[in-house]
Design a protein around this motif. Structure first.
Motif, PDB file in Angstrom:
ATOM      1  N   ALA A  72      48.610  39.788  37.163  1.00  0.00           N
ATOM      2  CA  ALA A  72      48.826  40.234  36.055  1.00  0.00           C
ATOM      3  C   ALA A  72      47.940  40.746  35.823  1.00  0.00           C
ATOM      4  O   ALA A  72      47.569  41.693  34.910  1.00  0.00           O
ATOM      5  CB  ALA A  72      49.863  38.946  35.235  1.00  0.00           C
ATOM      6  N   ALA A  73      46.576  39.936  35.513  1.00  0.00           N
ATOM      7  CA  ALA A  73      45.188  40.491  35.647  1.00  0.00           C
ATOM      8  C   ALA A  73      44.426  41.941  36.039  1.00  0.00           C
ATOM      9  O   ALA A  73      44.144  42.787  34.733  1.00  0.00           O
ATOM     10  CB  ALA A  73      44.679  39.448  35.242  1.00  0.00           C
ATOM     11  N   ILE A  74      45.353  41.894  37.430  1.00  0.00           N
ATOM     12  CA  ILE A  74      44.246  42.920  37.361  1.00  0.00           C
ATOM     13  C   ILE A  74      45.443  44.446  38.331  1.00  0.00           C
ATOM     14  O   ILE A  74      45.193  45.738  38.945  1.00  0.00           O
ATOM     15  CB  ILE A  74      43.611  42.772  39.307  1.00  0.00           C
ATOM     16  N   LYS A  75      46.235  44.670  37.424  1.00  0.00           N
ATOM     17  CA  LYS A  75      47.365  44.889  37.641  1.00  0.00           C
ATOM     18  C   LYS A  75      47.015  46.676  36.711  1.00  0.00           C
ATOM     19  O   LYS A  75      46.738  46.877  35.777  1.00  0.00           O
ATOM     20  CB  LYS A  75      48.732  44.715  36.036  1.00  0.00           C
ATOM     21  N   GLY A  76      46.821  47.661  38.130  1.00  0.00           N
ATOM     22  CA  GLY A  76      46.539  49.099  37.925  1.00  0.00           C
ATOM     23  C   GLY A  76      45.246  48.795  37.951  1.00  0.00           C
ATOM     24  O   GLY A  76      44.397  50.106  38.070  1.00  0.00           O
ATOM     25  N   ALA A  77      44.697  47.926  38.759  1.00  0.00           N
ATOM     26  CA  ALA A  77      43.124  48.137  39.333  1.00  0.00           C
ATOM     27  C   ALA A  77      42.990  48.769  40.531  1.00  0.00           C
ATOM     28  O   ALA A  77      43.908  49.028  41.391  1.00  0.00           O
ATOM     29  CB  ALA A  77      42.305  46.991  39.354  1.00  0.00           C
ATOM     30  N   ASP A  78      41.811  49.689  40.609  1.00  0.00           N
ATOM     31  CA  ASP A  78      41.621  50.471  41.674  1.00  0.00           C
ATOM     32  C   ASP A  78      40.737  49.249  42.820  1.00  0.00           C
ATOM     33  O   ASP A  78      41.177  49.160  44.113  1.00  0.00           O
ATOM     34  CB  ASP A  78      40.883  51.745  41.993  1.00  0.00           C
ATOM     35  N   THR A  79      40.495  48.675  42.029  1.00  0.00           N
ATOM     36  CA  THR A  79      38.959  47.482  43.244  1.00  0.00           C
ATOM     37  C   THR A  79      39.011  46.326  42.688  1.00  0.00           C
ATOM     38  O   THR A  79      38.668  46.187  41.041  1.00  0.00           O
ATOM     39  CB  THR A  79      37.737  48.779  43.301  1.00  0.00           C
ATOM     40  N   LEU A  80      38.796  45.473  43.371  1.00  0.00           N
ATOM     41  CA  LEU A  80      38.825  43.756  42.560  1.00  0.00           C
ATOM     42  C   LEU A  80      37.105  43.426  43.826  1.00  0.00           C
ATOM     43  O   LEU A  80      36.919  43.751  44.074  1.00  0.00           O
ATOM     44  CB  LEU A  80      39.604  43.249  43.108  1.00  0.00           C
ATOM     45  N   ILE A  81      36.674  43.594  42.394  1.00  0.00           N
ATOM     46  CA  ILE A  81      35.127  42.956  42.720  1.00  0.00           C
ATOM     47  C   ILE A  81      34.833  41.310  42.925  1.00  0.00           C
ATOM     48  O   ILE A  81      35.444  40.713  41.286  1.00  0.00           O
ATOM     49  CB  ILE A  81      34.276  43.792  42.471  1.00  0.00           C
ATOM     50  N   CYS A  82      34.367  40.410  43.379  1.00  0.00           N
ATOM     51  CA  CYS A  82      34.308  39.179  43.725  1.00  0.00           C
ATOM     52  C   CYS A  82      32.970  38.734  43.125  1.00  0.00           C
ATOM     53  O   CYS A  82      31.783  38.573  44.058  1.00  0.00           O
ATOM     54  CB  CYS A  82      34.601  38.411  44.061  1.00  0.00           C
ATOM     55  N   GLU A  93      38.623  28.386  49.312  1.00  0.00           N
ATOM     56  CA  GLU A  93      39.761  28.286  48.822  1.00  0.00           C
ATOM     57  C   GLU A  93      40.021  29.342  47.732  1.00  0.00           C
ATOM     58  O   GLU A  93      41.398  30.284  47.878  1.00  0.00           O
ATOM     59  CB  GLU A  93      39.374  27.559  47.713  1.00  0.00           C
ATOM     60  N   LEU A  94      39.195  30.405  46.989  1.00  0.00           N
ATOM     61  CA  LEU A  94      40.064  30.492  45.922  1.00  0.00           C
ATOM     62  C   LEU A  94      39.578  32.372  46.283  1.00  0.00           C
ATOM     63  O   LEU A  94      40.829  33.081  45.891  1.00  0.00           O
ATOM     64  CB  LEU A  94      39.195  30.660  44.713  1.00  0.00           C
ATOM     65  N   GLU A  95      38.959  32.875  46.971  1.00  0.00           N
ATOM     66  CA  GLU A  95      38.773  34.047  47.192  1.00  0.00           C
ATOM     67  C   GLU A  95      39.846  34.412  48.291  1.00  0.00           C
ATOM     68  O   GLU A  95      40.321  36.117  48.530  1.00  0.00           O
ATOM     69  CB  GLU A  95      37.338  34.687  48.010  1.00  0.00           C
ATOM     70  N   PRO A  96      40.709  33.612  49.047  1.00  0.00           N
ATOM     71  CA  PRO A  96      41.872  34.387  50.458  1.00  0.00           C
ATOM     72  C   PRO A  96      43.199  34.847  48.672  1.00  0.00           C
ATOM     73  O   PRO A  96      43.546  35.152  49.169  1.00  0.00           O
ATOM     74  CB  PRO A  96      42.323  32.805  51.034  1.00  0.00           C
ATOM     75  N   ILE A  97      43.254  33.805  48.199  1.00  0.00           N
ATOM     76  CA  ILE A  97      43.996  33.779  46.885  1.00  0.00           C
ATOM     77  C   ILE A  97      44.061  35.047  46.639  1.00  0.00           C
ATOM     78  O   ILE A  97      44.964  35.667  45.595  1.00  0.00           O
ATOM     79  CB  ILE A  97      44.107  32.535  45.862  1.00  0.00           C
ATOM     80  N   TRP A  98      42.683  35.706  45.751  1.00  0.00           N
ATOM     81  CA  TRP A  98      42.318  36.586  44.812  1.00  0.00           C
ATOM     82  C   TRP A  98      42.811  37.692  46.332  1.00  0.00           C
ATOM     83  O   TRP A  98      43.327  39.382  45.272  1.00  0.00           O
ATOM     84  CB  TRP A  98      41.155  36.769  44.702  1.00  0.00           C
ATOM     85  N   LEU A  99      42.066  37.399  47.734  1.00  0.00           N
ATOM     86  CA  LEU A  99      42.174  38.595  48.445  1.00  0.00           C
ATOM     87  C   LEU A  99      44.659  39.177  48.356  1.00  0.00           C
ATOM     88  O   LEU A  99      44.120  40.352  48.476  1.00  0.00           O
ATOM     89  CB  LEU A  99      42.303  38.366  49.063  1.00  0.00           C
ATOM     90  N   GLU A 100      45.441  38.063  48.288  1.00  0.00           N
ATOM     91  CA  GLU A 100      46.524  38.076  48.833  1.00  0.00           C
ATOM     92  C   GLU A 100      47.033  38.630  47.332  1.00  0.00           C
ATOM     93  O   GLU A 100      48.044  39.220  47.225  1.00  0.00           O
ATOM     94  CB  GLU A 100      47.178  36.694  48.302  1.00  0.00           C
ATOM     95  N   ALA A 101      46.371  38.458  45.704  1.00  0.00           N
ATOM     96  CA  ALA A 101      46.452  39.096  44.198  1.00  0.00           C
ATOM     97  C   ALA A 101      46.780  40.432  45.044  1.00  0.00           C
ATOM     98  O   ALA A 101      47.326  41.307  44.342  1.00  0.00           O
ATOM     99  CB  ALA A 101      46.474  37.987  43.223  1.00  0.00           C
ATOM    100  N   ALA A 102      45.427  40.782  45.300  1.00  0.00           N
ATOM    101  CA  ALA A 102      45.191  42.359  45.137  1.00  0.00           C
ATOM    102  C   ALA A 102      46.046  43.012  45.865  1.00  0.00           C
ATOM    103  O   ALA A 102      46.313  44.481  45.662  1.00  0.00           O
ATOM    104  CB  ALA A 102      43.280  42.004  46.098  1.00  0.00           C
ATOM    105  N   ILE A 103      46.064  42.645  47.017  1.00  0.00           N
ATOM    106  CA  ILE A 103      47.182  43.232  48.110  1.00  0.00           C
ATOM    107  C   ILE A 103      48.330  43.574  47.059  1.00  0.00           C
ATOM    108  O   ILE A 103      49.185  45.084  47.402  1.00  0.00           O
ATOM    109  CB  ILE A 103      47.021  42.283  48.867  1.00  0.00           C
ATOM    110  N   ALA A 104      48.863  41.847  47.069  1.00  0.00           N
ATOM    111  CA  ALA A 104      50.181  42.093  45.992  1.00  0.00           C
ATOM    112  C   ALA A 104      50.068  43.731  44.829  1.00  0.00           C
ATOM    113  O   ALA A 104      51.188  43.956  44.779  1.00  0.00           O
ATOM    114  CB  ALA A 104      50.548  41.070  45.610  1.00  0.00           C
ATOM    115  N   SER A 105      49.540  43.473  44.035  1.00  0.00           N
ATOM    116  CA  SER A 105      49.147  44.651  43.301  1.00  0.00           C
ATOM    117  C   SER A 105      48.863  45.643  43.841  1.00  0.00           C
ATOM    118  O   SER A 105      48.394  47.121  42.784  1.00  0.00           O
ATOM    119  CB  SER A 105      47.851  43.930  41.860  1.00  0.00           C
TER     120      SER A 105
END
Length: 313
Positions: A72-82, A93-105
Motif C-alpha cells: 500500500a505504501a509503495i503503490k505507484g512507485a517506479d523504484t523501491l530503494i532500501c 528476513e526483511l528485504e525478501p518481503i520488501w522484494l515480494e511487495a515491490a514485485i506485487a505492486s
C-alpha cells in the motif's frame, strides 16, 4: 546529471545516514518521493517534516514484515530503494518481503541495501554479511524485477583516520591497498542520480571519485595536524583473518551497528583481500556515468578539518 523524466521513488530508511541525503537529492532533482517510516511520531520526525515540506509523501508502515502494508505504501512507485542498515535481519528476513511487495505492486526497479563493498566481486566465504547479500541477489535475479546495486566504497567517517569513530588512529591490514571513500553528501547525490537513470538498470554502479591508501591518509593527517601527537593502533591481516572466523555476535565498536563477526568480515574483504571496490563486467563507474560531477569534499579536505578528526564531545 540525469535528464530522465520525473520518477516516483519509494525509500525505506529515508531518515537514516544514507537515506537522508538520497531523499534530499531526489527531491532537489524534481522526483516524487515516498518516504516510508515506522512511526510518524518518532524522534526523527524533524527530518520527515523537512521531506514533507519539500514535497515528499510520508507513508507510515508500522510493521515492516507486513507485505500488505508495504504494498500500500509503495503503490505507484517506479523504484523501491532500501536504505536501512544492512544487518543480518534486514538482509535475510526483511528485504525478501520488501522484494515480494515491490514485485506485487508493479515496481520496476529494486535497489537493495548495499552502499559499501562491491558484493558482486566478493566470493562466498569472504565475509558472512556478503554471503547473506549474495543469497538475496539470487532472489532478485530470479524474480525478474529490474535492479541496481550501488557500491559507494567507504563513508569518510568510518574510513578516514579520526578519533570520533575510533579510540585511536586505527589502521587495518595492508596499508597500501587502494581505498575508495566518499563524503555522505556525495554518496546521497550519486545514489539519487544513479537509481533514476535507465543506463543503470540491471547494473552495478561503483563510486570511484576518491581513492587513496591508508599510508596516504596517515601522511595527510600528519601534514595537517603537525602539532598533535596521535596514538596509533594497527590490526594485522593475520589478526583480521582470524577474527572474521572466531569473533562473536557482540557489538563492541565505538560506533556502528555491525556485530564483531560481521565487522571483521568486512575488514577482511576491504583490508586483506582488497575488494572494497570492483570493476566487473556488470559494473559501471560513477565517473563514467556522471563525468561532470565534482565531489563536495575530498579526503584531504576532510582530514584537514579538526572537527572531523577530533572527538570534542
Amino acid at each position: 546529471m540525469s535528464t530522465l523524466q520525473k520518477q516516483t521513488i519509494a525509500v525505506i530508511g529515508a531518515t537514516g545516514q544514507v537515506g537522508s541525503p538520497t531523499v534530499r537529492t531526489l527531491l532537489k532533482l524534481g522526483h516524487n518521493v515516498i518516504a516510508i517510516t515506522r512511526n510518524l511520531q518518532s524522534d526523527l520526525s524533524g527530518k520527515l517534516k523537512e521531506f514533507k515540506d519539500n514535497g515528499a509523501h510520508i507513508a507510515e508502515v508500522t510493521d515492516m514484515r507486513d507485505k500488505t502494508q508495504i504494498m500500500a505504501a509503495i503503490k505507484g512507485a517506479d523504484t523501491l530503494i532500501c536504505c536501512a542498515p544492512g544487518d543480518q535481519t534486514v538482509i535475510t528476513e526483511l528485504e525478501p518481503i520488501w522484494l515480494e511487495a515491490a514485485i506485487a505492486s508493479g515496481v520496476k526497479r529494486f535497489v537493495p541495501t548495499e552502499f559499501g563493498c562491491h558484493t558482486r566481486g566478493v566470493d562466498y566465504g569472504d565475509g558472512i554479511l556478503f554471503d547473506y547479500k549474495k543469497d538475496l541477489h539470487e532472489k532478485i535475479f530470479k524474480s525478474g524485477i529490474g535492479w541496481t546495486f550501488i557500491y559507494t566504497g567507504g563513508i569518510f567517517d568510518y574510513f578516514l583516520p579520526n578519533l570520533r569513530f575510533f579510540n585511536k588512529i586505527t589502521t587495518f591490514g595492508n596499508m597500501e591497498l587502494p581505498i575508495y571513500a566518499h563524503e555522505i553528501k556525495d554518496i546521497g547525490q550519486i545514489i539519487a542520480m544513479a537509481i533514476t537513470d535507465d543506463r543503470t538498470i540491471n547494473h552495478c554502479v561503483q563510486m570511484d571519485y576518491n581513492v587513496l591508501t591508508q599510508l596516504e591518509m596517515i601522511d595527510l593527517l600528519k601534514e595537517h595536524h603537525p602539532n598533535h601527537t596521535f596514538e596509533y593502533e594497527h590490526f594485522s591481516s593475520e589478526y583480521i583473518t582470524e577474527q572474521r572466523l572466531v569473533a562473536n555476535d557482540e557489538v563492541t565498536a565505538k560506533k556502528g551497528a555491525e556485530t564483531d563477526r560481521e565487522r571483521w568480515g568486512i575488514n577482511y574483504v576491504i583490508y586483506v583481500i582488497g575488494k572494497l571496490a570492483n570493476f566487473t563486467d556488470e559494473t559501471i563507474k560513477a565517473s563514467e556515468l556522471f563525468p561532470d560531477y565534482r565531489v563536495s569534499k575530498t579526503p584531504a579536505q576532510a582530514i584537514a578539518n579538526p572537527e572531523f578528526i577530533f572527538d570534542t564531545e
